[in-house]
Enzyme design. Structure first.
Site, mmCIF file in Angstrom:
data_model
loop_
_atom_site.group_PDB
_atom_site.id
_atom_site.type_symbol
_atom_site.label_atom_id
_atom_site.label_comp_id
_atom_site.label_asym_id
_atom_site.label_seq_id
_atom_site.Cartn_x
_atom_site.Cartn_y
_atom_site.Cartn_z
ATOM 1 N N ASN A 1 -1.460 1.404 -4.275
ATOM 2 C CA ASN A 1 -1.282 1.352 -5.507
ATOM 3 C C ASN A 1 -1.695 -0.068 -5.928
ATOM 4 O O ASN A 1 -2.086 -0.928 -5.335
ATOM 5 C CB ASN A 1 0.357 1.551 -6.004
ATOM 6 C CG ASN A 1 1.140 0.537 -4.970
ATOM 7 O OD1 ASN A 1 1.178 -0.698 -5.426
ATOM 8 N ND2 ASN A 1 1.956 1.195 -4.190
ATOM 9 N N ASP A 16 5.416 6.599 -2.209
ATOM 10 C CA ASP A 16 6.698 7.309 -2.115
ATOM 11 C C ASP A 16 6.134 8.563 -1.257
ATOM 12 O O ASP A 16 6.905 9.124 -0.413
ATOM 13 C CB ASP A 16 6.682 8.217 -3.564
ATOM 14 C CG ASP A 16 7.255 7.191 -4.501
ATOM 15 O OD1 ASP A 16 8.316 6.450 -4.165
ATOM 16 O OD2 ASP A 16 6.726 6.889 -5.697
ATOM 17 N N LYS A 68 -11.831 10.823 10.962
ATOM 18 C CA LYS A 68 -12.696 10.493 9.735
ATOM 19 C C LYS A 68 -12.977 11.875 8.877
ATOM 20 O O LYS A 68 -13.846 12.441 9.714
ATOM 21 C CB LYS A 68 -13.965 9.543 9.618
ATOM 22 C CG LYS A 68 -14.270 9.165 8.386
ATOM 23 C CD LYS A 68 -15.598 8.555 8.247
ATOM 24 C CE LYS A 68 -16.060 8.316 6.944
ATOM 25 N NZ LYS A 68 -17.579 7.818 7.000
ATOM 26 N N PHE A 79 13.808 -3.195 -7.665
ATOM 27 C CA PHE A 79 13.042 -3.055 -8.719
ATOM 28 C C PHE A 79 12.541 -2.037 -9.131
ATOM 29 O O PHE A 79 12.524 -1.230 -8.312
ATOM 30 C CB PHE A 79 11.855 -4.179 -8.286
ATOM 31 C CG PHE A 79 11.939 -5.614 -8.444
ATOM 32 C CD1 PHE A 79 12.727 -6.240 -7.933
ATOM 33 C CD2 PHE A 79 11.066 -6.226 -9.637
ATOM 34 C CE1 PHE A 79 12.768 -7.936 -8.221
ATOM 35 C CE2 PHE A 79 11.146 -7.459 -9.825
ATOM 36 C CZ PHE A 79 12.035 -8.462 -9.331
ATOM 37 N N LYS A 90 21.003 4.774 -6.860
ATOM 38 C CA LYS A 90 20.581 4.052 -5.564
ATOM 39 C C LYS A 90 21.740 3.078 -4.956
ATOM 40 O O LYS A 90 21.659 2.441 -3.894
ATOM 41 C CB LYS A 90 19.527 3.395 -5.474
ATOM 42 C CG LYS A 90 17.941 4.108 -5.926
ATOM 43 C CD LYS A 90 16.985 3.413 -5.180
ATOM 44 C CE LYS A 90 15.796 4.235 -5.731
ATOM 45 N NZ LYS A 90 14.493 3.819 -4.794
HETATM 46 O O1 C5P Z 1 12.765 4.943 -7.236
HETATM 47 P P1 C5P Z 1 11.691 4.001 -7.365
HETATM 48 O O2 C5P Z 1 10.837 3.955 -6.313
HETATM 49 O O3 C5P Z 1 11.229 3.547 -8.523
HETATM 50 O O4 C5P Z 1 12.386 2.484 -6.910
HETATM 51 C C1 C5P Z 1 12.014 1.327 -6.798
HETATM 52 C C2 C5P Z 1 12.802 0.337 -5.851
HETATM 53 O O5 C5P Z 1 13.100 0.945 -4.710
HETATM 54 C C3 C5P Z 1 12.109 -0.859 -5.427
HETATM 55 O O6 C5P Z 1 12.718 -2.008 -5.383
HETATM 56 C C4 C5P Z 1 11.328 -0.431 -4.318
HETATM 57 O O7 C5P Z 1 11.113 -1.645 -3.566
HETATM 58 C C5 C5P Z 1 12.229 0.466 -3.538
HETATM 59 N N1 C5P Z 1 11.598 1.572 -2.901
HETATM 60 C C6 C5P Z 1 11.651 1.517 -1.423
HETATM 61 N N2 C5P Z 1 11.369 2.319 -0.636
HETATM 62 C C7 C5P Z 1 10.768 3.458 -1.236
HETATM 63 C C8 C5P Z 1 10.441 3.641 -2.606
HETATM 64 C C9 C5P Z 1 11.195 2.648 -3.293
HETATM 65 O O8 C5P Z 1 12.478 0.621 -0.990
HETATM 66 N N3 C5P Z 1 10.184 4.357 -0.457
#
Ligand code: C5P
Length: 404
Positions: free
Chosen positions: A211, A279, A288, A324, A342
């Protein structure tokens, strides 16, 4: 050139004061030493005099010293007073405001910043009396460094070793920084974990999913927490930003590696998870993928662990957990919902769809909303360093006052 008044207390670590003097002299500072009676059992005045190239002061009752160089003048002429090693006894006497010798008289009389680098046996360091005394000294405005952990001269193991001379010298430089750059050392003794940057999720050995996160905001937060004296572990995804001073950087690529690195860095008092963790990851990664296959490949994705949610549920949950939230619509509503879903203390939310200068990923500025139990605060668009500075000040305020 700054003038440092170095008080050498009585402990086996007193020999490290010699190396500290050398480092400070090499950095261009003037060092004037005061040796306690206990300190003089471990290093001689002559050693300190030779290294500091100055007279060494030992006794309050030495009339010659008092006539030529009153104890008030000794501290008046210094920019900073450093106590290294700071023994349990010396710190206890500082707390009580005793003034029975030259060192404690100076410490009571000085109006200059004071830095203490403790050194003692692990059980002395952990004794409730020392814990109380350190808390009291910090509340009185003394910067007390955390001792190092490891093997001790007495054959035991644990925290209580004098910090390395280079670490003491670095703390001195931080305290001597020009007034405009002075940052309160209000997070000394706290450990913060910060995640930053994107993660790369391999598709095959040469391709990955990623990303647009630049890591700038997370790196800036790590830098600000370190400036305030926190020990900072920065778990960084693949970005080429320089490591901020005083920060321990752990480099990872994938979400799974980031989760493992955060776990390994626990326990912590503070966690600020800024990373844009992918995610999903590709379920199976083989050789490959060939372009000449009959049809375009199909990628099967599986969910990555949510590091933030896991940390919230962990028995070792840091006492201040900050997430965040990058949103593209209904930013505040989603952030408020995310905070309770969360189970985190604060959410810093920004609109990543916005115009330049708002919070678009990779940009220099960030316009954020801080969501806490008290409600939502909207901050103006600010450079990421300034957002970090304000957030670090808010974090420090949570930990203000005497420690538990
Ligand atoms: O639910 P979302 O992905 O928007 O949440 C964002 C927050 O969760 C950020 O603080 C990010 O660093 C954390 N996060 C995480 N592990 C993930 C996805 C997001 O720690 N797999």
């Amino acid at each position: 050139m700054k003038r440092i008044l170095l008080i050498v207390g009585g402990g086996i670590a007193a020999y490290k004061a010699c190396e500290l003097i050398r480092l400070l002299r090499r950095a261009g500072h003037a060092v004037r030493c005061v040796l306690t009676d206990g300190g003089a059992r471990f290093v001689t005045p002559m050693t300190l005099a030779a290294l500091s190239e100055d007279q060494v002061f030992t006794s309050l009752w030495d009339l010659k010293d008092e006539a030529e160089m009153g104890h008030i003048q000794l501290s008046r002429e210094a920019d900073l007073v450093v106590v290294a090693p700071a023994t349990a006894d010396l710190m206890a006497r500082m707390v009580a405001g005793l003034a029975g010798d030259l060192a404690t008289t100076l410490l009571l009389a000085t109006d200059k910043p004071v830095l203490a680098a403790p050194a003692m046996n692990v059980r002395m360091w952990r004794h409730p009396a020392t814990v109380r005394n350190v808390a009291r000294l910090r509340a009185d405005g003394v910067t007390v460094l955390e001792p190092d952990d490891g093997a001790m001269a007495c054959g035991e193991f644990g925290p209580g070793r004098l910090p390395e001379p280079a670490a003491i010298a670095a703390a001195i430089e931080r305290m001597l920084a020009p007034a405009a750059a002075f940052v309160a050392q209000d997070l000394v003794g706290r450990h913060a974990i910060v995640t930053a940057g994107p993660t790369h999720e391999p598709i095959d050995p040469v391709r990955y999913l990623a990303n647009r996160s630049s890591g700038k905001q997370g790196f800036a937060i790590a830098a600000e927490l370190a400036k305030r004296g926190a020990r900072v572990t920065l778990v960084a995804g693949p970005v080429t930003l320089p490591t901020p001073g005083g920060v321990e950087r752990i480099e990872v690529e994938t979400a799974l590696q980031m989760a493992a690195a955060v776990d390994a860095a626990l326990p912590a008092d503070i966690a600020v998870l800024v990373a844009a963790v992918a995610d999903w990851r590709v379920e199976t990664v083989g050789q490959k993928i060939k372009k000449d296959a009959a049809s375009a490949p199909e990628l099967r994705l599986i969910e990555n662990p949510d590091i933030l949610a896991r940390l919230a549920a962990d028995p070792r949950r840091p006492s201040l957990l900050i997430g965040f939230a990058a949103e593209t619509e209904q930013v505040m509503e989603h952030a408020v919902a995310k905070r309770s879903r969360k189970a985190v203390d604060w959410i810093v939310a920004n609109d990543v769809s916005g115009p330049p200068g708002s919070g678009v990923m990779g940009g220099e500025c960030n316009a954020v909303h801080l969501v806490t139990s008290a409600g939502v605060e909207t901050w103006a668009s600010l450079p990421k360093a300034e957002v970090a500075n304000r957030l670090a000040a808010r974090i420090a305020a949570v930990f203000a006052g005497p420690r538990p």
